[in-house]
Enzyme design. Structure first.
Site, PDB file in Angstrom:
ATOM      1  N   HIS A  20     -11.118 -55.258  -0.340  1.00  0.00           N
ATOM      2  CA  HIS A  20     -12.355 -55.828   0.140  1.00  0.00           C
ATOM      3  C   HIS A  20     -12.797 -56.981  -0.560  1.00  0.00           C
ATOM      4  O   HIS A  20     -13.594 -56.980  -1.614  1.00  0.00           O
ATOM      5  CB  HIS A  20     -13.099 -54.541   0.065  1.00  0.00           C
ATOM      6  CG  HIS A  20     -13.013 -53.766   0.397  1.00  0.00           C
ATOM      7  ND1 HIS A  20     -11.955 -52.508   0.552  1.00  0.00           N
ATOM      8  CD2 HIS A  20     -13.663 -53.139   1.905  1.00  0.00           C
ATOM      9  CE1 HIS A  20     -11.817 -51.741   1.315  1.00  0.00           C
ATOM     10  NE2 HIS A  20     -12.887 -51.774   2.331  1.00  0.00           N
ATOM     11  N   ASP A  80     -25.809 -52.356  -0.422  1.00  0.00           N
ATOM     12  CA  ASP A  80     -27.114 -52.049   0.396  1.00  0.00           C
ATOM     13  C   ASP A  80     -26.716 -51.069   1.480  1.00  0.00           C
ATOM     14  O   ASP A  80     -27.598 -50.021   1.932  1.00  0.00           O
ATOM     15  CB  ASP A  80     -27.898 -53.321   0.592  1.00  0.00           C
ATOM     16  CG  ASP A  80     -26.937 -54.329   1.387  1.00  0.00           C
ATOM     17  OD1 ASP A  80     -25.696 -54.210   1.461  1.00  0.00           O
ATOM     18  OD2 ASP A  80     -27.489 -55.454   1.902  1.00  0.00           O
ATOM     19  N   ASN A  84     -26.295 -57.502   0.011  1.00  0.00           N
ATOM     20  CA  ASN A  84     -25.670 -58.504   0.443  1.00  0.00           C
ATOM     21  C   ASN A  84     -25.814 -58.788   2.057  1.00  0.00           C
ATOM     22  O   ASN A  84     -25.379 -59.519   2.812  1.00  0.00           O
ATOM     23  CB  ASN A  84     -24.271 -58.749   0.053  1.00  0.00           C
ATOM     24  CG  ASN A  84     -23.399 -57.653   0.532  1.00  0.00           C
ATOM     25  OD1 ASN A  84     -23.828 -57.006   1.476  1.00  0.00           O
ATOM     26  ND2 ASN A  84     -22.112 -57.333   0.115  1.00  0.00           N
ATOM     27  N   LEU A 139     -24.874 -57.392   4.684  1.00  0.00           N
ATOM     28  CA  LEU A 139     -23.903 -57.017   5.753  1.00  0.00           C
ATOM     29  C   LEU A 139     -23.072 -55.698   5.237  1.00  0.00           C
ATOM     30  O   LEU A 139     -22.704 -55.493   4.246  1.00  0.00           O
ATOM     31  CB  LEU A 139     -22.909 -58.251   5.836  1.00  0.00           C
ATOM     32  CG  LEU A 139     -23.352 -59.514   6.527  1.00  0.00           C
ATOM     33  CD1 LEU A 139     -22.414 -60.525   6.574  1.00  0.00           C
ATOM     34  CD2 LEU A 139     -23.952 -59.215   7.925  1.00  0.00           C
ATOM     35  N   LYS A 194     -22.601 -61.784   1.253  1.00  0.00           N
ATOM     36  CA  LYS A 194     -21.281 -61.232   1.186  1.00  0.00           C
ATOM     37  C   LYS A 194     -20.155 -62.475   1.362  1.00  0.00           C
ATOM     38  O   LYS A 194     -20.452 -63.510   2.013  1.00  0.00           O
ATOM     39  CB  LYS A 194     -20.946 -60.427   2.140  1.00  0.00           C
ATOM     40  CG  LYS A 194     -20.062 -59.175   2.435  1.00  0.00           C
ATOM     41  CD  LYS A 194     -20.166 -58.234   3.248  1.00  0.00           C
ATOM     42  CE  LYS A 194     -19.140 -57.290   3.225  1.00  0.00           C
ATOM     43  NZ  LYS A 194     -19.288 -56.017   4.181  1.00  0.00           N
ATOM     44  N   HIS A 214     -15.163 -57.669   6.651  1.00  0.00           N
ATOM     45  CA  HIS A 214     -15.177 -56.351   5.711  1.00  0.00           C
ATOM     46  C   HIS A 214     -13.824 -55.886   5.660  1.00  0.00           C
ATOM     47  O   HIS A 214     -13.153 -55.543   6.669  1.00  0.00           O
ATOM     48  CB  HIS A 214     -15.986 -55.478   6.188  1.00  0.00           C
ATOM     49  CG  HIS A 214     -16.429 -54.267   5.204  1.00  0.00           C
ATOM     50  ND1 HIS A 214     -17.341 -54.054   4.246  1.00  0.00           N
ATOM     51  CD2 HIS A 214     -15.619 -53.101   5.027  1.00  0.00           C
ATOM     52  CE1 HIS A 214     -17.034 -53.105   3.522  1.00  0.00           C
ATOM     53  NE2 HIS A 214     -16.369 -52.332   4.116  1.00  0.00           N
ATOM     54  N   GLU A 260     -28.456 -30.660  -3.552  1.00  0.00           N
ATOM     55  CA  GLU A 260     -27.245 -30.198  -4.004  1.00  0.00           C
ATOM     56  C   GLU A 260     -26.193 -31.200  -3.941  1.00  0.00           C
ATOM     57  O   GLU A 260     -25.345 -30.954  -5.105  1.00  0.00           O
ATOM     58  CB  GLU A 260     -26.751 -29.133  -2.974  1.00  0.00           C
ATOM     59  CG  GLU A 260     -27.650 -28.202  -2.660  1.00  0.00           C
ATOM     60  CD  GLU A 260     -28.910 -28.186  -1.800  1.00  0.00           C
ATOM     61  OE1 GLU A 260     -29.255 -29.357  -1.378  1.00  0.00           O
ATOM     62  OE2 GLU A 260     -29.583 -27.188  -1.663  1.00  0.00           O
ATOM     63  N   HIS A 310     -25.962 -15.308  -2.980  1.00  0.00           N
ATOM     64  CA  HIS A 310     -26.214 -14.969  -1.496  1.00  0.00           C
ATOM     65  C   HIS A 310     -25.277 -14.944  -0.602  1.00  0.00           C
ATOM     66  O   HIS A 310     -25.508 -15.568   0.317  1.00  0.00           O
ATOM     67  CB  HIS A 310     -27.720 -15.740  -1.275  1.00  0.00           C
ATOM     68  CG  HIS A 310     -28.955 -15.354  -2.232  1.00  0.00           C
ATOM     69  ND1 HIS A 310     -28.861 -15.532  -3.590  1.00  0.00           N
ATOM     70  CD2 HIS A 310     -30.277 -14.602  -2.131  1.00  0.00           C
ATOM     71  CE1 HIS A 310     -30.089 -15.149  -4.099  1.00  0.00           C
ATOM     72  NE2 HIS A 310     -30.536 -14.515  -3.199  1.00  0.00           N
TER      73      HIS A 310
END
Lengths: 626, 626
Positions: free
Chosen positions: A37, A154, A184, A186, A248, A262, A379, A428
């Site tokens: 990337h 983001d 960025n 994107l 980006k 990307h 959780e 439970h």
């Protein structure tokens, strides 16, 4: 820490060189690998380079030094940036960096434990954000002044678990935790929902109680340094977040703020074009200067009080049985026994997702508040915080309803790769909880935990076995990595065992005489089988250790009996029956009795009868196969 | 809608009576059951009674009327309140209400599909918040002016998935969606993190883009009515939220704002004491008046354009094979084929978690934007939104990386009980994805889906089988409830089949001649087995239907072969091998080849070799057992 600003101005030329090297190595390592990337790394290169060589402090000779600041790339796909930073400070050679994503390399696709300075594997977004909370709590508890820095993207802010983490960071007053949002604009396939709305994001993060630092041009080194400088003057008890507005692919004209790149490495030609834009880059000298300065810093500026729970590491103190534990339900035994263990083993941390009056961990919260963390109904965050604690050598025990552990399955899955030990209790379980209905009935939890690498699963039927099994789990936590799951029942308690009984990992217990028909079972259905035995003699074996299984016992059953019934309060798939069948140890007919229809609300007895896993159902099955 | 205000003033005495009846029934039904959540119901009784008899409109004779407003209790444990409201409008008799939580009753522990006006089972917190988004989208798409009202708790706001839902509601401009937060300060075991900070919560929810209505005294009927009135004047395109500041247990002095009463029914004596405080309650007359008024309202005030996707219900249009689909990777085939299907079946909705350029659903987003929903990286919300869409008769197909479906396992688990059909595709499964490393490798997904009631699981190896299997899944969606899982591979495509090949639920395909040794496999490892067959003749069978399995085929294997190897890119536990062993159909030796160590980054070939599930590993195994 004002001198840092002095350093900054002194260092800014060198930092510029470091940045260039980092940018170049992002390009080189990915092009060499043919994967990775690039653009997600370039956007954060400025702020992370600035951070790495100023505020961020660590002992380069010892990743386990408690004084070390921690660096977590929750956006783990920015691994080319991550490794290029460590390359720039000399902890990775240029040759090793070029093995990025190659089999056997420490420089994996996402930062992983293979690289010793990496806190743990990331790559499933949002989880580093919570692991950072766990580590920040651990550092504070240990009296370290070190900080946790966590980079997130983001796009990542779409994951709800991020907001669980922010809540948790604020609740625990983690002023030693600094998030950096690489804003960025994107995502993987286009514009994010937040686009570049810094104002909205600031308000949102502030509304969770974080102290927000806006960095309007996150691709300007001086602005980055300024923001990091201001950060040092914060006196609030709040966790901090830097919102770094970036682009980006910044730094390479044809990648800058463009969609469609990307997760794509450049080919050699484009890579060369990009490198040309960077101009001349010093690939060696930079880190040497900086490393020295950093070592100076770390020597002079880290007051430190050593209180490592590591001290307990080899001396786990098992608790001695007390009559007050007799005939408790398994969930009551869980809380009561943990309370005793915590007393002797201060590195134990008990976490609960707002169910502590049902899991009985409220006993710990009252008697040992320092060893208890209220995680509220979140959780996912609970499990990743536990991972963070475990990475800094605490021994976490997490609990909630077994059904709701499915909420954190991704976090539990990732814990496989975190090289630490987690203890998880699900109370439970099964249809036997009755009136609350299907949403609260865990019928997939054994399958969930069985399918994890290096997991142990225990399903005790009474108080004695629960306590002794907790011992086994705790002992493992002091020795090796793994995930230990304890399945607990809502129903009232009734002891099957006395304190003399031995329990072991991969064990089982014969509860009756040997007969032609054997019932292999665990947990609540042990009592159903024992009831049947009063009417019609059968062999009842408590398979409390579901993973690993007692293989010797299965061979014994195969040689001594004629037919086997596996009875369980779980779906057939992935449960005890399938675990047993997978071993191929039983050479005699085997029948499965499990929950094979959708359950409903009702009394425990009604629901178990409906699903035919009660004594009547068992009796019917025995009569049929006899 | 101004006349509503007129109605309100006219009705306020009656409403007061209704409220009293609701409060009384909360007490009576739980005391009768000996279980249930009294205080969590009482806190929201005022706002929900006010809503139920004013703004909320539905055709009492037809739960499926598209004009109906939808009511979702995301805090499902307030079921005593939920059912008491329907009691007050006459849809439940007093006798039936007293069967609360009894086995076989429609009045279950949490509102469930057993009661026809209930949208779907809740009880795992946060999920109703997302299901509401799905239903609001569906109503808008169908041209209905109806609204979705969703009640949630403040403890529930700790679940990160709530924020995923808010993002999604805002992104989709759902002005027909109204959330109501029962802000009662107390969780199960004590004070919530937000305590009673209305200001902070308002800012937070506004920062997600919701239009916030503060209701400072949510236990005052007139204030509730006023807020509901103001709501009607909103003209923004934003989803709305009422923050109702309430007190848990309000209305009964000894429960009011007290800790320690969560999920506890009163005994008869305390119940009588509480009823006495309420004074005289009319248990019958109220609803009759209101019902009539409501019917008037619904006749006069609901403009409606009928566009039910139901119209397609029995006429699923299968797509015809095209040569452009040949030799695509399975994930490419998924996107391309769905695109064709959507064209003929407008009720299909394709959802993707910001991976559409990897799952190839971006083809749908480009060609049929009305049938595509961008869900961003929020897998939990994606699944529950799909549930909401499916409840209003859309046919959802959800996709992301298979590994990240674990993030939504609780939502998938709950979909078992939603009485609708979900199609879920997980791409990039198994270790064969290579360089990205373990965080992206789904090795538990088959176990996860197998363990669900009424699930189907398919794992195709090529484009032809992918397309034909999507047909099978879609066909089921038009007929019955269930969860269909499609496992997709990252690797490039190579067709094994021609378009003439038949695929069926519970089918398998023989790819070679019969030999002594048979390899049962699916997906990417089919190719490894076929490679081996070129060197050493073996039987290769494509077990593309993992659940249900082809039992006849297993019997055939047992009769024709001497030994079986099950080869899979998945952990052994819960995978194909265990599924096969559970059937007890193979009476010959069976060997398992699966991923039994922690994988690493590397090329597909390197990683598969390391885990020994490639052709070399298979050859080695065959040589060993031959």
């Amino acid at each position: 820490l004002c001198h840092i600003r002095g350093e900054i101005f002194h260092m800014s030329d060198t930092l510029n060189q470091a940045l260039k090297q980092v940018q170049a190595n992002i390009l080189l390592s990915t092009t060499q690998a043919g994967t990775g990337h690039v653009t997600s790394s370039l956007s954060a290169a400025h702020i992370m380079t600035a951070l790495f060589f100023t505020n961020f402090k660590f002992n380069q000779n010892d990743p386990h030094d408690l004084r070390n600041d921690r660096l977590i790339f929750s956006k783990g796909h920015a691994s080319p940036l991550y490794f290029s930073l460590y390359r720039a400070c000399g902890l990775i050679t240029q040759d090793e960096l070029m093995t990025f994503r190659k089999f056997g390399s420490r420089i994996e696709g996402h930062p992983s434990s293979a690289f010793p300075f990496c806190e743990c594997l990331t790559g499933s977004l949002g989880q580093g954000v919570s692991i950072a909370v766990g580590e920040a709590i651990a550092l504070k508890k240990q009296g370290s002044n070190a900080r946790v820095y966590c980079l997130l993207g983001d796009s990542e802010l779409a994951e709800g678990s991020c907001y669980e983490a922010f809540n948790s960071a604020v609740y625990n007053n983690l002023d030693n935790l600094i998030y950096i949002v690489d804003f960025n604009r994107l995502g993987q396939r286009g514009v994010t929902q937040l686009e570049h709305n810094t104002e909205l994001l600031s308000k949102r993060l502030a509304s969770f109680g974080l102290e927000v630092f806006k960095l309007e041009n996150g691709n300007n080194l001086n602005e980055c340094l300024n923001t990091l400088h201001y950060l040092e003057f914060s006196t609030s008890a709040k966790p901090k977040v830097i919102i770094a507005k970036t682009r980006k692919g910044y730094g390479v004209s044809f990648l800058d703020d463009q969609e469609g790149f990307h997760g794509k490495a450049l080919n050699k030609e484009d890579c060369n074009k990009a490198l040309k834009e960077l101009g001349s880059v010093d690939m060696k000298a930079i880190f040497q200067t900086l490393q020295l300065e950093r070592e100076e810093l770390s020597k002079t500026n880290l007051p430190f009080k050593r209180q490592y729970p590591d001290d307990n590491k080899k001396t786990f103190q098992s608790f001695v049985w007390q009559s007050s534990l007799a005939n408790l339900s398994t969930r009551q035994a869980y809380g009561a026994y943990l309370d005793s263990l915590v007393h002797k083993n201060p590195s134990l941390m008990v976490l609960d997702a707002e169910m502590s009056n049902s899991t009985y961990t409220d006993i710990v919260s009252k008697n040992h508040p320092a060893n208890f963390l209220e995680m509220f109904i979140a959780e996912q965050n609970m499990i990743s915080v536990a991972t963070g604690l475990a990475k800094l050598r605490y021994v976490p025990f997490c609990s909630t309803f077994a059904a709701f552990l499915s909420r954190a399955y991704d976090q539990i899955r990732m814990a496989q790769y975190a090289d630490c030990c987690l203890n998880i209790a699900g109370s439970h379980c099964g249809i036997s909880i009755g009136p609350d209905g299907p949403s609260q009935m865990a019928l997939e939890d054994i399958a969930m935990f069985r399918s994890l690498h290096n997991s142990w699963i225990f399903y005790p039927c009474d108080s004695v076995s629960t306590c002794k099994i907790i011992d086994l789990m705790a002992q493992r936590s002091f020795k090796e990595a793994g995930i230990n799951y304890l399945r607990l029942t809502r129903d009232k308690g009734q002891d099957v065992y006395t304190n003399e009984q031995i329990f072991k990992v991969g064990g089982s217990n014969l509860l009756t005489q040997w007969q032609d028909i054997t019932v292999l079972t665990a947990g609540i259905t042990v009592f159903e089988a024992l009831e049947v035995n009063k009417i019609l003699p059968i062999t009842v074996i408590d398979m409390y250790s579901i993973k690993p299984l007692d293989l010797d016992r299965l061979e014994e059953v195969s040689s001594k009996c004629k037919q086997v019934i596996v009875l369980e309060d779980h779906h057939q798939e992935g449960g005890l029956y399938e675990a047993i069948m997978a071993t191929k140890k039983l050479q005699i007919p085997v029948y499965s009795m499990s929950v094979d229809k959708l359950p409903k609300s009702g009394s425990k007895e009604d629901v178990m009868r409906y699903c035919k896993i009660d004594k009547d159902g068992l009796l019917e099955m025995i009569t049929r196969i006899y």
